[in-house]
Design a protein around this motif. Sequence first.
Motif, PDB file in Angstrom:
ATOM      1  N   ILE A   1      -4.756   4.915  10.845  1.00  0.00           N
ATOM      2  CA  ILE A   1      -3.912   4.980  11.768  1.00  0.00           C
ATOM      3  C   ILE A   1      -2.996   6.010  11.640  1.00  0.00           C
TER       4      ILE A   1
ATOM      5  N   PRO B   1       3.772  -8.754   6.113  1.00  0.00           N
ATOM      6  CA  PRO B   1       4.300  -7.595   7.035  1.00  0.00           C
ATOM      7  C   PRO B   1       3.690  -6.192   7.437  1.00  0.00           C
ATOM      8  N   GLY B   2       4.608  -5.564   8.343  1.00  0.00           N
ATOM      9  CA  GLY B   2       3.570  -4.134   8.977  1.00  0.00           C
ATOM     10  C   GLY B   2       2.273  -4.665   9.217  1.00  0.00           C
ATOM     11  N   THR B   3       1.415  -5.829   9.237  1.00  0.00           N
ATOM     12  CA  THR B   3      -0.276  -5.772   9.298  1.00  0.00           C
ATOM     13  C   THR B   3       0.558  -5.891  10.998  1.00  0.00           C
ATOM     14  N   GLY B   4       1.225  -5.692  12.308  1.00  0.00           N
ATOM     15  CA  GLY B   4       1.010  -5.008  13.873  1.00  0.00           C
ATOM     16  C   GLY B   4       1.716  -7.115  14.709  1.00  0.00           C
ATOM     17  N   LYS B   5       1.618  -7.713  14.030  1.00  0.00           N
ATOM     18  CA  LYS B   5       1.862  -8.845  14.206  1.00  0.00           C
ATOM     19  C   LYS B   5       2.908  -8.883  15.888  1.00  0.00           C
ATOM     20  N   THR B   6       4.362  -8.054  15.562  1.00  0.00           N
ATOM     21  CA  THR B   6       4.820  -7.698  16.758  1.00  0.00           C
ATOM     22  C   THR B   6       4.254  -6.752  17.816  1.00  0.00           C
ATOM     23  N   SER B   7       3.668  -5.637  16.978  1.00  0.00           N
ATOM     24  CA  SER B   7       3.319  -4.466  17.886  1.00  0.00           C
ATOM     25  C   SER B   7       1.931  -5.688  18.998  1.00  0.00           C
TER      26      SER B   7
ATOM     27  N   ARG C   1      -0.792   9.046  14.190  1.00  0.00           N
ATOM     28  CA  ARG C   1       0.207   9.459  14.377  1.00  0.00           C
ATOM     29  C   ARG C   1       1.027  10.441  14.045  1.00  0.00           C
TER      30      ARG C   1
ATOM     31  N   TYR D   1      -4.461  -4.564   6.473  1.00  0.00           N
ATOM     32  CA  TYR D   1      -4.704  -2.936   6.318  1.00  0.00           C
ATOM     33  C   TYR D   1      -4.995  -2.414   4.793  1.00  0.00           C
TER      34      TYR D   1
ATOM     35  N   ARG E   1      12.591  -5.911   3.741  1.00  0.00           N
ATOM     36  CA  ARG E   1      12.312  -6.555   4.335  1.00  0.00           C
ATOM     37  C   ARG E   1      11.240  -7.901   3.741  1.00  0.00           C
TER      38      ARG E   1
ATOM     39  N   PHE F   1      -4.171   1.091  19.168  1.00  0.00           N
ATOM     40  CA  PHE F   1      -4.143   0.426  18.517  1.00  0.00           C
ATOM     41  C   PHE F   1      -5.042  -0.336  17.889  1.00  0.00           C
ATOM     42  N   PRO F   2      -5.555   0.665  17.040  1.00  0.00           N
ATOM     43  CA  PRO F   2      -7.686   0.025  16.420  1.00  0.00           C
ATOM     44  C   PRO F   2      -6.703  -1.598  15.489  1.00  0.00           C
TER      45      PRO F   2
ATOM     46  N   LEU G   1       2.239  -0.919   7.077  1.00  0.00           N
ATOM     47  CA  LEU G   1       2.204   0.192   8.411  1.00  0.00           C
ATOM     48  C   LEU G   1       3.567   0.726   8.715  1.00  0.00           C
ATOM     49  N   ARG G   2       4.579  -0.093   8.486  1.00  0.00           N
ATOM     50  CA  ARG G   2       5.641   0.279   8.256  1.00  0.00           C
ATOM     51  C   ARG G   2       5.855   1.461   7.900  1.00  0.00           C
TER      52      ARG G   2
ATOM     53  N   ASN H   1       5.507 -14.540   8.506  1.00  0.00           N
ATOM     54  CA  ASN H   1       5.083 -13.834   7.550  1.00  0.00           C
ATOM     55  C   ASN H   1       4.026 -15.144   7.304  1.00  0.00           C
TER      56      ASN H   1
END
Length: 373
Positions: free
Chosen positions: A213, A61-67, A217, A205, A286, A29-30, A245-246, A179
């Motif tokens: 990333i 969106p998709g910038t790794g917040k939830t992760s 994957r 990103y 989204r 998770f860089p 990233l999503r 967001n």
Amino acid sequence: MKENNMLMWDETLFKESDVFELDYLPDYFPHRDSQLNAIRYALKPAIRGGRPLNCLLFGPPGTGKTSASLKIFDELKEYTDKVLTVKVNCQIDSTRFAVISRIYKSVMGVAPPASGVSFNRIFDKLTKKLIDVDKVLVVVLDDINYLFYEGHADEVMYSLLRAHEQYPGSKISVIAIVNDPEVIYGFDKRVSSVFLPEEIEFPRYELSEIKDILDDRIMRGFFPNVVTDDAKDQMANFVNESGDLRVGVDLLKRSGLNAEKRASRKVEIEDVKKAYSASRSLYITRMFANLTDHEKLIIRQVADTKEISAGDLYEKFNAETNIGYTRFYEIINKMISAGYVTADFSGKGSKGRTRIIRSAFKKEELADLLKEK
Ligand SMILES: Nc1ncnc2c1ncn2[C@@H]1O[C@H](COP(=O)(O)OP(=O)(O)OP(=O)(O)O)[C@@H](O)[C@H]1O
Ligand SMILES: [Mg+2]
């Protein structure tokens, strides 16, 4: 006869297809070290049984917040059993009762009665339990903007953040994820006077980070040398359009499936191009779900035209909403900085230079979403 470079019906390009699922939490998770460290710092008091600082994680969106929040939860569990963690998806649990039920279920191991019990009763039992077992509770309120839509945000936050006043000894902290950080200005005074979070920004990103990333994957998910370099570059460039990233993870999966469909042993550029519109619609859906009605209207009005001057757009917008110039400019500037519309100076116009607004989306791309309205 099948040729050597054709995939047999029982063969697959996917070594580990789970890594392309959207709820997959990657080991690698860089490019988020400073954000992860900021969350660790805020939660550190919990290790010693103290109340952690509250956090606000924000970014597109998709910038790794939830992760990132889930990575930290995993880390915490390895260090200590003093802390209980719960993630609430506010898009699903969007009322005060739903949020507290979710937390209750996670802490108590059973769901509260679905009816006939007040919020206060449930909250009372929950907090007493926490004090009893002497645990700290960290609640992630993911996509907290959804709590505002039905007017439950203040009540939820007030209950959680002021629990220790009513129940001395209880230790609850909140990681709010959103967001648009402006959302939190919508809290009333009772909340904003106690919610002074560590603000942690997740910027979009950059191309090199996206490549890094995606490469990881690809390595985990596909057999070696399946994805051609051209296909990789195409994917990274597509993802770079939104920085989400999503889209990248979804694009990898769909491209792989496309290649399998034509029985190819390689994922080629054409597979990526074919996959892109479906992956992109994931991003647009989204993005759209997170806009206010006024923001949606502006996006639609811009997409309806090839281009429109800021002044004409204001008139159109004002005709439907009655909203004044200052607020209009706030909204349009926000849409510009989010990249949903672009603005260029035209050089003409009666009072000098005029801003020309163009949509970042095609009208057709928005059509399905706008039908819902
Ligand atoms: N630094 C990273 N390294 C590896 N994978 C990442 C990284 N950042 C994001 N991802 C992947 O991208 C996808 C989206 O990430 P995530 O759901 O955490 O984004 P988000 O910021 O919560 O987005 P949203 O605001 O839309 O909810 C996930 O599949 C996640 O695994
Ligand atoms: Mg998220």
